[in-house]
Design a protein around this motif. Structure first.
Motif, mmCIF file in Angstrom:
data_model
loop_
_atom_site.group_PDB
_atom_site.id
_atom_site.type_symbol
_atom_site.label_atom_id
_atom_site.label_comp_id
_atom_site.label_asym_id
_atom_site.label_seq_id
_atom_site.Cartn_x
_atom_site.Cartn_y
_atom_site.Cartn_z
ATOM 1 N N PHE A 23 0.654 -1.176 0.026
ATOM 2 C CA PHE A 23 0.096 0.077 -0.088
ATOM 3 C C PHE A 23 0.916 1.266 0.116
ATOM 4 N N GLY A 24 0.281 2.307 -0.223
ATOM 5 C CA GLY A 24 1.028 3.745 -0.593
ATOM 6 C C GLY A 24 0.919 4.397 0.849
ATOM 7 N N GLY A 25 1.282 5.646 0.574
ATOM 8 C CA GLY A 25 1.187 6.726 1.499
ATOM 9 C C GLY A 25 2.088 6.700 2.627
ATOM 10 N N PHE A 26 1.564 7.762 3.694
ATOM 11 C CA PHE A 26 2.374 7.390 5.238
ATOM 12 C C PHE A 26 1.814 6.643 5.980
ATOM 13 N N PHE A 38 11.102 11.922 4.652
ATOM 14 C CA PHE A 38 10.892 13.344 3.458
ATOM 15 C C PHE A 38 10.438 12.988 2.189
ATOM 16 N N GLU A 39 10.380 11.898 1.990
ATOM 17 C CA GLU A 39 9.922 11.414 0.708
ATOM 18 C C GLU A 39 8.298 11.446 0.440
ATOM 19 N N TYR A 40 7.835 12.201 -0.351
ATOM 20 C CA TYR A 40 6.204 12.116 -0.564
ATOM 21 C C TYR A 40 6.025 11.335 -1.890
#
Length: 210
Positions: A153-156, A195-197
């Motif tokens: 899955f993605g995101g934070f 810090f990577e979006y």
């Protein structure tokens, strides 16, 4: 007759293409193009999960961290790992960053109880046999089980989406040979720095010997 032969040929080509595309698994995490990542073989690939067989390798692991929050535990653990790769080890060696950061999660049994976490750093090939020692971390051979059942899955990552993704993974394996192997504990793998979006890749993993 010729038309029938062409139709059969088209069906065979499509069937072969299907065979070749199934089982490839998730695409390589973007950061693994530049950073060292652990090696594995995809044993099964489905729409919502894949099963991997990892090579056993050396990781550096934090002590068990007790916390009610994944974010708090990972921040504490990552600070130890970051100090380690920056030279806070017995060889004063600067160690290259790798991916992913693997967090073992043992959920609490009650709403006001601490969960426990262990944060793990994959040791680069240069140091696999003899990783620099540390007063804060200990070497570990991982994984301890034969197979990893993985959902991406993605995101934070946070406490909410980790729990929901773990439940979704459990649901997706119902009726498969891996359903009976699920326990309460699991791991989450994060392939990006905080810090990577863009191109964020996360995985929730249940481990099994079956």
């Amino acid at each position: 007759m010729r038309g029938t032969s062409i139709s059969v040929l088209v069906i065979l080509v499509l069937f072969c293409c299907k065979i070749n595309t199934e089982g490839k698994g998730y695409k390589e995490a973007f950061n693994c193009r530049e950073l060292e990542c652990p090696k594995y073989e995809v044993m099964h690939s489905g729409k919502q999960f894949e099963v991997r067989k990892y090579e056993v390798s050396t990781w550096m692991s934090t002590p068990t961290i007790n916390s009610t929050s994944y974010s708090d535990a990972v921040a504490r653990g990552f600070n130890m790992l970051f100090a380690y790769i920056q030279g806070n080890n017995y060889k004063s060696a600067k160690i290259e960053m790798t991916a992913p950061v693997l967090v073992d999660v043992h959920p609490s049994t009650g709403p006001f109880c601490n969960s426990t976490f262990v944060v793990n750093f994959y040791v680069p090939q240069k140091y696999q046999k003899y990783p620099p020692g540390s007063s804060q971390l200990r070497p570990a051979k991982l994984p301890r089980q034969k197979y990893g059942i993985v959902r991406r899955f993605g995101g934070f990552m946070n406490d909410g989406n980790i729990a929901s993704e773990a439940m979704a993974l459990k649901k997706s394996v119902k009726g498969t040979p891996w359903e009976s192997s699920f326990g309460k504990s699991y791991s989450v793998a994060g392939y990006n720095s905080p810090f990577e979006y863009d191109n964020r890749v996360n995985e929730v993993i249940f481990w099994s010997n079956n």
